[in-house]
Design an enzyme around this catalytic site. Structure first.
Site, PDB file in Angstrom:
ATOM      1  N   HIS A  75       0.825  -1.210   0.000  1.00  0.00           N
ATOM      2  CA  HIS A  75       0.000   0.000   0.000  1.00  0.00           C
ATOM      3  C   HIS A  75       0.858   1.259   0.000  1.00  0.00           C
ATOM      4  O   HIS A  75       1.956   1.287   0.573  1.00  0.00           O
ATOM      5  CB  HIS A  75      -0.984   0.004   1.175  1.00  0.00           C
ATOM      6  CG  HIS A  75      -0.360  -0.058   2.533  1.00  0.00           C
ATOM      7  ND1 HIS A  75       0.085   1.059   3.208  1.00  0.00           N
ATOM      8  CD2 HIS A  75      -0.115  -1.100   3.362  1.00  0.00           C
ATOM      9  CE1 HIS A  75       0.559   0.708   4.388  1.00  0.00           C
ATOM     10  NE2 HIS A  75       0.462  -0.608   4.500  1.00  0.00           N
ATOM     11  N   ASP A  77      -0.180   4.324   1.141  1.00  0.00           N
ATOM     12  CA  ASP A  77      -0.518   5.313   2.165  1.00  0.00           C
ATOM     13  C   ASP A  77       0.165   5.022   3.492  1.00  0.00           C
ATOM     14  O   ASP A  77       0.656   3.919   3.752  1.00  0.00           O
ATOM     15  CB  ASP A  77      -2.031   5.392   2.366  1.00  0.00           C
ATOM     16  CG  ASP A  77      -2.642   4.083   2.839  1.00  0.00           C
ATOM     17  OD1 ASP A  77      -2.186   3.013   2.379  1.00  0.00           O
ATOM     18  OD2 ASP A  77      -3.565   4.115   3.679  1.00  0.00           O
ATOM     19  N   ASP A 107       6.262   0.816   7.515  1.00  0.00           N
ATOM     20  CA  ASP A 107       4.889   0.498   7.089  1.00  0.00           C
ATOM     21  C   ASP A 107       4.391   1.497   6.053  1.00  0.00           C
ATOM     22  O   ASP A 107       3.692   2.446   6.374  1.00  0.00           O
ATOM     23  CB  ASP A 107       3.972   0.495   8.314  1.00  0.00           C
ATOM     24  CG  ASP A 107       2.597  -0.064   8.022  1.00  0.00           C
ATOM     25  OD1 ASP A 107       2.422  -0.715   6.974  1.00  0.00           O
ATOM     26  OD2 ASP A 107       1.699   0.166   8.838  1.00  0.00           O
ATOM     27  N   GLU A 137      -5.087   1.877   2.746  1.00  0.00           N
ATOM     28  CA  GLU A 137      -5.017   0.676   3.573  1.00  0.00           C
ATOM     29  C   GLU A 137      -5.136   1.005   5.055  1.00  0.00           C
ATOM     30  O   GLU A 137      -5.631   0.193   5.840  1.00  0.00           O
ATOM     31  CB  GLU A 137      -3.685  -0.051   3.318  1.00  0.00           C
ATOM     32  CG  GLU A 137      -3.578  -1.435   3.946  1.00  0.00           C
ATOM     33  CD  GLU A 137      -3.011  -1.432   5.369  1.00  0.00           C
ATOM     34  OE1 GLU A 137      -3.069  -2.491   6.016  1.00  0.00           O
ATOM     35  OE2 GLU A 137      -2.526  -0.383   5.819  1.00  0.00           O
ATOM     36  N   GLU A 138      -4.697   2.211   5.442  1.00  0.00           N
ATOM     37  CA  GLU A 138      -4.605   2.563   6.857  1.00  0.00           C
ATOM     38  C   GLU A 138      -5.903   3.139   7.429  1.00  0.00           C
ATOM     39  O   GLU A 138      -5.914   3.698   8.524  1.00  0.00           O
ATOM     40  CB  GLU A 138      -3.472   3.576   7.071  1.00  0.00           C
ATOM     41  CG  GLU A 138      -2.083   3.073   6.683  1.00  0.00           C
ATOM     42  CD  GLU A 138      -1.532   2.050   7.665  1.00  0.00           C
ATOM     43  OE1 GLU A 138      -2.267   1.656   8.587  1.00  0.00           O
ATOM     44  OE2 GLU A 138      -0.361   1.654   7.514  1.00  0.00           O
ATOM     45  N   GLU A 166       4.445  -6.263   3.701  1.00  0.00           N
ATOM     46  CA  GLU A 166       4.341  -5.637   5.017  1.00  0.00           C
ATOM     47  C   GLU A 166       5.608  -5.983   5.815  1.00  0.00           C
ATOM     48  O   GLU A 166       6.257  -7.001   5.562  1.00  0.00           O
ATOM     49  CB  GLU A 166       3.114  -6.172   5.759  1.00  0.00           C
ATOM     50  CG  GLU A 166       1.786  -5.686   5.206  1.00  0.00           C
ATOM     51  CD  GLU A 166       1.381  -4.316   5.736  1.00  0.00           C
ATOM     52  OE1 GLU A 166       2.178  -3.693   6.469  1.00  0.00           O
ATOM     53  OE2 GLU A 166       0.265  -3.876   5.405  1.00  0.00           O
ATOM     54  N   HIS A 340       3.978   2.986  12.664  1.00  0.00           N
ATOM     55  CA  HIS A 340       3.132   4.048  13.234  1.00  0.00           C
ATOM     56  C   HIS A 340       3.776   4.757  14.425  1.00  0.00           C
ATOM     57  O   HIS A 340       3.135   5.601  15.052  1.00  0.00           O
ATOM     58  CB  HIS A 340       1.748   3.514  13.662  1.00  0.00           C
ATOM     59  CG  HIS A 340       1.015   2.781  12.599  1.00  0.00           C
ATOM     60  ND1 HIS A 340      -0.244   2.237  12.795  1.00  0.00           N
ATOM     61  CD2 HIS A 340       1.337   2.485  11.317  1.00  0.00           C
ATOM     62  CE1 HIS A 340      -0.656   1.640  11.690  1.00  0.00           C
ATOM     63  NE2 HIS A 340       0.286   1.773  10.773  1.00  0.00           N
TER      64      HIS A 340
END
Length: 363
Positions: A75, A77, A107, A137-138, A166, A340
């Site tokens: 992904h 984003d 990530d 995705e987030e 991932e 994150h």
């Protein structure tokens, strides 16, 4: 293709530097357009790829007539940038020696960099490859670019095996736990707190719910040879209206991470049985994915990249591929525990090692 074919990204550069350049393009969910434009420029400059774009999601694929087709997916984003002053997990990226800091370093812009490098370099892979880059995705599942691609371009997502890049610290992680959320509600009768005996306290009634959750022993379930640890926890709680009112309603949000041997319906029954006597409403659920490591394509991948496979405890989009009937694993650079975080980072060699492992497998 040459580096000048893309305005800001060079897929032939050191893949760690490519990761830094990708981080420098802010792509918080909903703001993927600039990065999607760069990815599209690289893919369309590759004459060996057929390309389609849908919103800010892209698919590029080879059509060489190979006996097997694999998907490499990631992904574009990220979660929002940190608000803590001095945080290094932000944009633009920064280097500290060979360690790269920035939002998405783990990530999963390292994984995206690996995908782009492979897409540009592998003109004659041993397997046909479909590269998938998707948005949103987030955020909530209904916005997922991968879900949208599966609905609109199902034939483009046909494959024998999929790798989701991932972060896994370069270890194959098979399948993933499912996740479900529930609202558990207790009710009472409002009264003035000076005359509490005239009411019934809904917050106090919630104590029994919390005791059952506290005393619950989470299971470890073996699925296809991997041990998936479950968890069941209260994650949010609310109730009451004022400092002098006995509350007549309280709500606890409960999150259940369940092993992939269960369906969302199985998970709901499990929670309802545990919290029998209380009002329970399921608000969200996503099925997990079995590891599928006994599939020949998956077994060949594990043998090629080495290491002992592990289970994926969190939910990832391997579950979407599993729902499409495609065995899938997680395999990418970086430590998922840093995702994150305010100091999100990845070591340059982790990205380089991931690229080499996939190059050796595919070339």
């Amino acid at each position: 293709m040459t580096a000048s074919d893309s305005a800001r990204l060079d897929p032939f550069a050191d893949v760690a530097q490519l990761t830094a350049d990708i981080i420098d393009i802010n792509s918080v969910s909903g703001n993927e357009r600039a990065l999607a434009e760069e990815v599209e420029g690289i893919l369309r400059a590759c004459s060996h790829l057929e390309v389609v774009r849908d919103g800010d999601s892209l698919i590029g694929r080879t059509n060489l007539g190979r006996a097997e087709r694999v998907i490499l997916a990631g992904h574009l984003d990220t979660v929002p940038l940190p608000h803590v002053p001095g945080s290094r997990g932000t944009v633009p990226s920064t280097w500290e020696g060979e360690v790269l800091y920035g939002r998405g370093a783990t990530d999963m812009k390292g994984g995206v960099a690996v995908q782009l490098a492979l897409a540009a370099a592998l003109t004659e892979p041993s397997r046909d490859i479909t590269y998938v880059f998707y948005d949103h995705e987030e955020v909530e599942a209904s916005l997922s670019g991968l879900g949208r691609l599966a609905e609109r371009y199902p034939d483009w997502l046909e494959a024998d095996f999929a790798v989701l890049l991932e972060p896994t610290n370069g270890t194959v992680e098979g399948g993933c736990n499912g996740t479900a959320r529930f609202n558990v509600t207790t009710t009472g009768r409002a009264a003035h707190s000076a005359r509490a005996w005239m009411g019934e306290n809904a917050i106090h009634a919630m104590a029994e719910v919390l005791v059952r959750l506290r005393d619950h022993e989470p299971a470890t379930v073996s699925v296809d040879g991997l041990d998936f640890r479950e968890s069941l926890n209260a994650v949010l709680i609310s109730g009451g209206t004022a400092g002098n009112v006995i509350p007549d309603r309280a709500v606890a949000e409960v999150n259940y991470r369940f092993a992939p041997d269960k369906t969302p319906e199985d998970a709901e029954k499990y929670v309802r049985d545990l919290l029998a006597g209380f009002e329970v409403e399921r608000t969200d659920a996503a099925a997990g994915a079995r590891p599928g490591l006994n599939h020949p394509a998956a077994a060949a991948f594990v043998a090629a990249v080495g290491g002992e496979p592990k289970p994926k405890y969190g939910w990832t989009d391997v579950a979407r591929f599993s729902a499409l009937g495609i065995p899938a694993v997680n395999f990418g650079p970086g430590d998922a525990l840093l995702a994150h975080s305010d100091d999100e980072h990845v070591h340059a060699d982790a990205v380089r090692t991931c690229l080499k492992a996939l190059s050796d497998w595919l070339a």
